[in-house]
Motif scaffolding. Structure first.
Motif, PDB file in Angstrom:
ATOM      1  N   LYS A 174       0.845  -1.184   0.000  1.00 60.99           N
ATOM      2  CA  LYS A 174       0.000   0.000   0.000  1.00 60.99           C
ATOM      3  C   LYS A 174       0.885   1.241   0.000  1.00 60.99           C
ATOM      4  CE  LYS A 174      -4.017  -1.954   2.382  1.00 60.99           C
ATOM      5  NZ  LYS A 174      -4.890  -1.867   3.587  1.00 60.99           N
ATOM      6  N   LYS A 175       0.483   2.229  -0.765  1.00 59.09           N
ATOM      7  CA  LYS A 175       1.240   3.475  -0.801  1.00 59.09           C
ATOM      8  C   LYS A 175       0.947   4.277   0.456  1.00 59.09           C
ATOM      9  CE  LYS A 175       2.548   7.223  -3.914  1.00 59.09           C
ATOM     10  NZ  LYS A 175       2.303   7.853  -5.238  1.00 59.09           N
ATOM     11  N   ILE A 176       1.997   4.691   1.151  1.00 65.11           N
ATOM     12  CA  ILE A 176       1.832   5.480   2.368  1.00 65.11           C
ATOM     13  C   ILE A 176       1.565   6.936   2.028  1.00 65.11           C
ATOM     14  CG2 ILE A 176       2.980   6.297   4.463  1.00 65.11           C
ATOM     15  CD1 ILE A 176       4.591   3.674   4.459  1.00 65.11           C
ATOM     16  N   CYS A 177       2.433   7.524   1.206  1.00 66.57           N
ATOM     17  CA  CYS A 177       2.283   8.924   0.846  1.00 66.57           C
ATOM     18  C   CYS A 177       3.323   9.313  -0.194  1.00 66.57           C
ATOM     19  CB  CYS A 177       2.443   9.830   2.071  1.00 66.57           C
ATOM     20  SG  CYS A 177       4.115   9.772   2.788  1.00 66.57           S
ATOM     21  N   ASP A 178       3.192  10.518  -0.715  1.00 69.68           N
ATOM     22  CA  ASP A 178       4.219  11.179  -1.522  1.00 69.68           C
ATOM     23  C   ASP A 178       4.792  12.328  -0.696  1.00 69.68           C
ATOM     24  OD1 ASP A 178       4.180   9.726  -3.942  1.00 69.68           O
ATOM     25  OD2 ASP A 178       2.366  10.770  -4.588  1.00 69.68           O
ATOM     26  N   LEU A 179       6.108  12.360  -0.560  1.00 64.68           N
ATOM     27  CA  LEU A 179       6.769  13.460   0.137  1.00 64.68           C
ATOM     28  C   LEU A 179       7.057  14.559  -0.878  1.00 64.68           C
ATOM     29  CD1 LEU A 179       9.265  11.447   2.369  1.00 64.68           C
ATOM     30  CD2 LEU A 179       6.969  12.254   2.944  1.00 64.68           C
ATOM     31  N   LEU A 180       6.484  15.728  -0.643  1.00 62.53           N
ATOM     32  CA  LEU A 180       6.582  16.839  -1.582  1.00 62.53           C
ATOM     33  C   LEU A 180       7.582  17.881  -1.093  1.00 62.53           C
ATOM     34  CD1 LEU A 180       2.746  17.341  -2.242  1.00 62.53           C
ATOM     35  CD2 LEU A 180       4.331  15.803  -3.422  1.00 62.53           C
ATOM     36  N   GLY A 181       8.112  18.656  -2.014  1.00 60.61           N
ATOM     37  CA  GLY A 181       9.027  19.734  -1.650  1.00 60.61           C
ATOM     38  C   GLY A 181      10.116  19.957  -2.674  1.00 60.61           C
ATOM     39  N   HIS A 182      10.691  18.872  -3.196  1.00 60.41           N
ATOM     40  CA  HIS A 182      11.719  19.022  -4.224  1.00 60.41           C
ATOM     41  C   HIS A 182      11.098  19.573  -5.509  1.00 60.41           C
ATOM     42  CE1 HIS A 182      15.149  17.382  -2.153  1.00 60.41           C
ATOM     43  NE2 HIS A 182      14.511  16.278  -1.831  1.00 60.41           N
ATOM     44  N   GLU A 183      11.845  20.414  -6.214  1.00 60.65           N
ATOM     45  CA  GLU A 183      11.345  21.051  -7.420  1.00 60.65           C
ATOM     46  C   GLU A 183      12.008  20.506  -8.683  1.00 60.65           C
ATOM     47  OE1 GLU A 183      11.930  25.190  -6.754  1.00 60.65           O
ATOM     48  OE2 GLU A 183      10.327  25.334  -5.263  1.00 60.65           O
ATOM     49  N   ASP A 184      12.751  19.411  -8.549  1.00 64.23           N
ATOM     50  CA  ASP A 184      13.396  18.784  -9.708  1.00 64.23           C
ATOM     51  C   ASP A 184      13.548  17.295  -9.411  1.00 64.23           C
ATOM     52  OD1 ASP A 184      14.699  18.440 -12.167  1.00 64.23           O
ATOM     53  OD2 ASP A 184      15.862  20.285 -11.942  1.00 64.23           O
ATOM     54  N   TRP A 185      14.168  16.574 -10.330  1.00 66.60           N
ATOM     55  CA  TRP A 185      14.308  15.125 -10.187  1.00 66.60           C
ATOM     56  C   TRP A 185      15.007  14.759  -8.887  1.00 66.60           C
ATOM     57  CZ3 TRP A 185      16.503  13.613 -15.694  1.00 66.60           C
ATOM     58  CH2 TRP A 185      15.572  14.005 -16.667  1.00 66.60           C
ATOM     59  N   VAL A 186      14.491  13.725  -8.224  1.00 66.76           N
ATOM     60  CA  VAL A 186      15.099  13.208  -6.999  1.00 66.76           C
ATOM     61  C   VAL A 186      16.095  12.123  -7.388  1.00 66.76           C
ATOM     62  CG1 VAL A 186      14.709  12.068  -4.787  1.00 66.76           C
ATOM     63  CG2 VAL A 186      13.047  13.736  -5.650  1.00 66.76           C
ATOM     64  N   ARG A 187      17.363  12.351  -7.068  1.00 68.43           N
ATOM     65  CA  ARG A 187      18.448  11.492  -7.548  1.00 68.43           C
ATOM     66  C   ARG A 187      18.908  10.431  -6.551  1.00 68.43           C
ATOM     67  NH1 ARG A 187      20.102  10.806 -12.813  1.00 68.43           N
ATOM     68  NH2 ARG A 187      19.807  12.730 -13.968  1.00 68.43           N
ATOM     69  N   ASN A 188      18.665  10.661  -5.245  1.00 67.66           N
ATOM     70  CA  ASN A 188      19.156   9.700  -4.269  1.00 67.66           C
ATOM     71  C   ASN A 188      18.330   9.762  -3.004  1.00 67.66           C
ATOM     72  OD1 ASN A 188      20.978   7.945  -2.722  1.00 67.66           O
ATOM     73  ND2 ASN A 188      22.464   8.411  -4.311  1.00 67.66           N
ATOM     74  N   VAL A 189      18.066   8.606  -2.409  1.00 70.63           N
ATOM     75  CA  VAL A 189      17.365   8.519  -1.124  1.00 70.63           C
ATOM     76  C   VAL A 189      18.110   7.511  -0.254  1.00 70.63           C
ATOM     77  CG1 VAL A 189      15.108   9.094  -2.093  1.00 70.63           C
ATOM     78  CG2 VAL A 189      15.805   6.697  -1.953  1.00 70.63           C
ATOM     79  N   GLU A 190      18.162   7.785   1.056  1.00 70.16           N
ATOM     80  CA  GLU A 190      18.802   6.828   1.957  1.00 70.16           C
ATOM     81  C   GLU A 190      18.284   6.966   3.378  1.00 70.16           C
ATOM     82  OE1 GLU A 190      23.254   6.147   3.425  1.00 70.16           O
ATOM     83  OE2 GLU A 190      22.945   5.470   1.368  1.00 70.16           O
ATOM     84  N   PHE A 191      17.932   5.816   3.993  1.00 68.66           N
ATOM     85  CA  PHE A 191      17.465   5.758   5.375  1.00 68.66           C
ATOM     86  C   PHE A 191      18.639   5.588   6.335  1.00 68.66           C
ATOM     87  CE2 PHE A 191      13.459   4.165   3.395  1.00 68.66           C
ATOM     88  CZ  PHE A 191      12.553   5.022   4.021  1.00 68.66           C
TER      89      PHE A 191
END
Length: 322
Positions: free
Chosen positions: A204-221
């Motif tokens: 199930k999709k939890i949510c979309d995190l908004l704020g960036h105004e261009d392509w998101v290149r990297n994510v890390e927990f």
């Protein structure tokens, strides 16, 4: 005319190979202190000896250039542990993913994930259950493996299709529900500028995190299930830090605070409500932020984040520098 004959001896002093130009081309096995990186269609394994790293093994099984290299890591990434799980996952520009394991790093599984380049790989483990996420073009494949089962392999759970959007990066973390039960969540960044979060126990999709105004290149927990952080880097030159933690009594107070997204996770052992909110926005780079990486943390350690940019700078952040 007489000529002199000289005997020459040639000894190799150094042998090196450049890493392929990809944000996820190198990874460090913290527990065993081993570095792996992709060069052309091979993977170089570097061990440390006398304070220096040198190539100890070269893996040759990919038929095209390597694009991603990831060691399987415990829990929510970059947490120190004395337990070793010797498993490496690599992807290529031809859509081929290979799993290498044991100290010999023998290739035990090949996953053919289409014909597009593998953009990102996340490989995590909680207890004996490991999850693997693979991003390529507009889709993400999620796989699961029970490491306590002899000769087990990663089995496909779900394919997430993002339609016209191109997915650049993925990562996995675990949230604790009840006693001894972990709920895996998936974060992925794309050319939409959004960071999508999924509960991959039921997809199930939890949510979309908004704020960036261009392509998101990297994510890390990084962190624990009680205090989990997500770093996201974008072509808008900014890095955003998001915080995920359980909802507790008193969280419904009327004090002024950042907007929170509330979501529920559940399993047969119980249920837990979590919240996610923007912790801070980091601004230092003058060009695209291509890579974010949390520094290794142990109990009581201060969180530190490393970011790299197209402006040819690398920045190290700590809480006092936010």
């Amino acid at each position: 005319m007489a000529t002199e004959s000289n005997d020459w001896n040639a000894n190799m002093l150094f042998c090196g190979s450049n890493a392929n130009p990809s944000p996820q081309i190198l990874d460090w096995n913290l527990t065993d202190d081993i570095i792996a990186y992709g060069s052309n269609s091979t993977i170089h394994i570097l061990n440390q000896s006398n304070g220096r790293y040198s190539t100890s093994k070269i893996l040759t099984a990919h038929s095209s250039n390597v694009s991603c290299v990831r060691w399987l890591s415990y829990s929510n990434h970059k947490t120190t542990t004395t337990t070793s799980v010797f498993l490496l996952v690599t992807g290529s520009v031809g859509g081929e993913v290979k799993v290498w394991e044991d100290t010999t790093l023998k290739c035990t599984q090949t996953i053919h994930f289409g014909a597009q380049s593998i953009n990102s790989i996340a490989a995590r483990i909680a207890d004996t259950i490991s999850h693997l996420a693979i991003a390529s073009a507009a889709k993400i494949g999620v796989f699961k493996r029970d490491l306590k089962v002899l000769y087990s392999i990663f089995e496909e759970l779900q394919i997430l299709d993002f339609g016209y959007h191109y997915v650049f990066c993925v990562d996995i973390a675990y949230l604790c529900i009840g006693t001894g039960t972990n709920c895996p969540i998936l974060a992925c960044g794309s050319d939409s500028g959004k960071v999508a979060l999924y509960d991959i126990s039921d997809f199930k999709k939890i949510c979309d995190l908004l704020g960036h105004e261009d392509w998101v290149r990297n994510v890390e927990f990084c962190g624990t299930s009680d205090d989990l952080y997500l770093a996201t880097g974008s072509q808008d030159n900014y890095v955003r830090i998001w915080r995920v933690n359980p909802v507790t009594e008193g969280d419904d107070s009327t004090e002024l605070k950042m907007k929170e997204i509330i979501f529920n996770t559940s399993s047969i052992s119980g249920a837990q409500t979590y919240k996610i909110q923007l912790e801070t926005v980091l601004q230092s780079h003058d060009d695209w932020c291509y890579s974010v990486a949390w520094c290794p943390v142990g109990s009581g350690d201060t969180l530190k984040l490393l970011t790299a940019s197209m402006d040819r700078t690398v920045a190290v952040w700590s809480p006092n520098g936010y």
